[in-house]
Design a protein around this motif. Sequence first.
Motif, PDB file in Angstrom:
ATOM      1  N   UNK A 125       3.912 -31.396  35.518  1.00 49.63           N
ATOM      2  CA  UNK A 125       4.461 -32.693  35.143  1.00 49.63           C
ATOM      3  C   UNK A 125       3.791 -33.803  35.950  1.00 49.63           C
ATOM      4  N   UNK A 126       3.910 -35.025  35.474  1.00 45.33           N
ATOM      5  CA  UNK A 126       3.486 -36.174  36.287  1.00 45.33           C
ATOM      6  C   UNK A 126       4.617 -36.459  37.260  1.00 45.33           C
ATOM      7  N   UNK A 127       5.665 -37.111  36.815  1.00 42.51           N
ATOM      8  CA  UNK A 127       6.881 -37.252  37.605  1.00 42.51           C
ATOM      9  C   UNK A 127       8.045 -37.349  36.645  1.00 42.51           C
ATOM     10  N   UNK A 128       9.230 -37.023  37.112  1.00 46.34           N
ATOM     11  CA  UNK A 128      10.426 -37.056  36.286  1.00 46.34           C
ATOM     12  C   UNK A 128      11.538 -37.782  37.033  1.00 46.34           C
ATOM     13  N   UNK A 129      12.690 -37.935  36.373  1.00 48.03           N
ATOM     14  CA  UNK A 129      13.712 -38.805  36.952  1.00 48.03           C
ATOM     15  C   UNK A 129      15.098 -38.389  36.488  1.00 48.03           C
ATOM     16  N   UNK A 135      21.417 -45.935  39.527  1.00 51.91           N
ATOM     17  CA  UNK A 135      20.895 -45.053  40.580  1.00 51.91           C
ATOM     18  C   UNK A 135      19.864 -44.104  39.989  1.00 51.91           C
ATOM     19  N   UNK A 136      18.730 -43.927  40.683  1.00 49.27           N
ATOM     20  CA  UNK A 136      17.644 -43.080  40.191  1.00 49.27           C
ATOM     21  C   UNK A 136      17.153 -42.136  41.293  1.00 49.27           C
ATOM     22  N   UNK A 147      12.973 -34.429  48.357  1.00 53.24           N
ATOM     23  CA  UNK A 147      13.801 -34.595  49.562  1.00 53.24           C
ATOM     24  C   UNK A 147      13.777 -36.038  50.047  1.00 53.24           C
ATOM     25  N   UNK A 148      12.618 -36.669  49.999  1.00 53.09           N
ATOM     26  CA  UNK A 148      12.522 -38.062  50.438  1.00 53.09           C
ATOM     27  C   UNK A 148      13.323 -38.980  49.516  1.00 53.09           C
ATOM     28  N   UNK A 149      13.372 -38.648  48.226  1.00 57.19           N
ATOM     29  CA  UNK A 149      14.165 -39.434  47.284  1.00 57.19           C
ATOM     30  C   UNK A 149      15.658 -39.295  47.574  1.00 57.19           C
ATOM     31  N   UNK A 150      16.091 -38.096  47.927  1.00 54.20           N
ATOM     32  CA  UNK A 150      17.493 -37.886  48.286  1.00 54.20           C
ATOM     33  C   UNK A 150      17.839 -38.711  49.524  1.00 54.20           C
ATOM     34  N   UNK A 151      16.974 -38.658  50.511  1.00 49.89           N
ATOM     35  CA  UNK A 151      17.231 -39.386  51.760  1.00 49.89           C
ATOM     36  C   UNK A 151      17.224 -40.893  51.542  1.00 49.89           C
ATOM     37  N   UNK A 152      16.340 -41.359  50.666  1.00 47.15           N
ATOM     38  CA  UNK A 152      16.251 -42.801  50.420  1.00 47.15           C
ATOM     39  C   UNK A 152      17.472 -43.313  49.651  1.00 47.15           C
ATOM     40  N   UNK A 153      17.918 -42.545  48.658  1.00 50.33           N
ATOM     41  CA  UNK A 153      19.032 -42.985  47.822  1.00 50.33           C
ATOM     42  C   UNK A 153      20.398 -42.640  48.393  1.00 50.33           C
ATOM     43  N   UNK A 225      16.252 -24.179  42.197  1.00 46.24           N
ATOM     44  CA  UNK A 225      14.986 -23.667  42.724  1.00 46.24           C
ATOM     45  C   UNK A 225      13.876 -23.809  41.684  1.00 46.24           C
ATOM     46  N   UNK A 226      14.189 -23.490  40.418  1.00 49.08           N
ATOM     47  CA  UNK A 226      13.185 -23.515  39.350  1.00 49.08           C
ATOM     48  C   UNK A 226      12.694 -24.924  39.044  1.00 49.08           C
ATOM     49  N   UNK A 227      13.613 -25.898  39.048  1.00 49.94           N
ATOM     50  CA  UNK A 227      13.272 -27.267  38.659  1.00 49.94           C
ATOM     51  C   UNK A 227      12.705 -28.067  39.818  1.00 49.94           C
ATOM     52  N   UNK A 228      13.378 -28.013  40.979  1.00 50.10           N
ATOM     53  CA  UNK A 228      13.035 -28.907  42.089  1.00 50.10           C
ATOM     54  C   UNK A 228      12.117 -28.270  43.134  1.00 50.10           C
ATOM     55  N   UNK A 229      12.391 -27.030  43.505  1.00 53.75           N
ATOM     56  CA  UNK A 229      11.573 -26.406  44.548  1.00 53.75           C
ATOM     57  C   UNK A 229      10.217 -25.957  44.006  1.00 53.75           C
ATOM     58  N   UNK A 230      10.200 -25.466  42.775  1.00 57.54           N
ATOM     59  CA  UNK A 230       8.942 -24.981  42.202  1.00 57.54           C
ATOM     60  C   UNK A 230       8.359 -25.986  41.213  1.00 57.54           C
ATOM     61  N   UNK A 231       9.102 -26.379  40.219  1.00 61.29           N
ATOM     62  CA  UNK A 231       8.641 -27.478  39.394  1.00 61.29           C
ATOM     63  C   UNK A 231       8.400 -27.150  37.943  1.00 61.29           C
ATOM     64  N   UNK A 232       8.027 -28.188  37.187  1.00 58.70           N
ATOM     65  CA  UNK A 232       7.878 -28.124  35.739  1.00 58.70           C
ATOM     66  C   UNK A 232       6.414 -28.161  35.323  1.00 58.70           C
TER      67      UNK A 232
END
Length: 505
Positions: A125-129, A135-136, A147-153, A225-232
């Motif tokens: 993927x490029x990026x997802x949301x 809130x995003x 993880x940085x997005x979680x910490x920022x938001x 784990x499938x979506x966030x830790x490893x990815x699309x």
Amino acid sequence: MWKLSSSQVRSRCRSLVSFISGFTLRSSTIHPEENHFEIAVIGAGLSGLSAALRLAMFGKKVLILEKHYVVGGLNSFYARKGRKFDVGLHAVTNFPSPSSGKTSPLLRACRQLRLPFDSLNLHQQSSSRISFAEKHIRFNNDFSFFLSEIEQNFPKEKDRFQVFLKKMEDFDAYSINVPNLSTRSILKEAFSDPLLGEMLLCPTSYYGSAQENDIDFATFTMLFDAIFKQGLARPSSGIRAFLDPLVQKLDEFGVKRLMNNGVKKIKSDKNQATEIIMDNETVFTADQIISTCGVVETEELLGMTDARSKDSKVGNFSIIETISVFKGKPKDFGWDETVIFYNDSKEFRYEKPTGPMDSSSGVICLPENYQDPDNQKVNESRLRITNPANFEKWTALEEASYISEKENSERIMLEKALDYLPKGQLQKTNFSDATLLKDTFTPRTIKKYTNHKNGALYGSPVKSRSGSSPIKNLYLAGTDQGYIGIVGAMLGGIAVANNRILKPS
């Protein structure tokens, strides 16, 4: 006016039958004297194909029975006006990350089925949301970015989120004896700000929950784990990147496939399945049976389901999905994201709507925004929009009303999706003017291609993780085994083949 002789008529009829048979993906001919098999697999979805191939690799005589003329189930394909469409594929999860190494579920499935991973030609993927009101949370295949997005938001949740990650790491989600726990309850206890938990529920539920407004913690853990830790990722050729090599290997091993002919009944003698009766009254026997059509559906074939038991096992969550083919590339409109999970309010709603559909939450996918170099050359793209839908409302419609309601739903879904997409060039170009083709499938379509009661996208909320059934020589695989998604379906079929049939007693 000319006439054909009787021999010419017979010859042409044979040619026509041969021509039609070509559309059943080389369905093998079954002769009466060959109607007994070591294993019969009901359903030619990814789970059934994977189970059959795994067994054939060990010399088993296998028969696949499929009611439709193409393989894949809901992860299948079709064509409209010269264009190819995937039915269920938004994303392949579990893209192997550097940290996952050989433990990646996708790599494990490829090894078990001897499919070269590189041949899938996957592109990340490029990026997802995830968007809830204002809130995003953004994510890509780099977990540190998430993880940085979680910490920022959610800066106040930083430490709690680390504790939550450890809780998932310590939880044995793949155990067949895993307890059925409410993820929503766990998330409420984990975070002081409930919005974070609600946002995490959205993508995991849409990619795998058979429950309304919740998801069991084992499935949530696997999908997180499938979506966030490893990815699309996505194959260049779509779902056929998986289906074609599986079918080719099955043919090489001589696996019989009977297509376009459903199973009508499974006869049993006490605890043993004895016969499989087809819609055309053909009878097959098998030492062992693997059913991938669902818990309730399999029990109905056996004549075992009572009304009270059935009500508790039938799923209610279904979807409607519309696909718009439009001129140009997504970036021409200012769209550079791959998947967007959205919800209008702070509380996530994942339930059967009272009307035909509900656009207040959903999924938006732009397949041409995967990082496939060929996507830089396309002159048309796809916008896929998915929303919850009500099976009963859609099945009650007469054909004219059905078509009208589809058109109305398409309009509502598109209007909402455009609200969640960056405006970009839409200020200069009307998207409808750029649209070349629209196609929509409803819960009726899901019922047709999966046979799931209520058109339930992920089958029954009651799962048989061990693959066992009340019949000692019949096993369950697929969605109602608790394995979710493309990779999960393949691993579920492999697990039943390995643990229930190939494993030494």
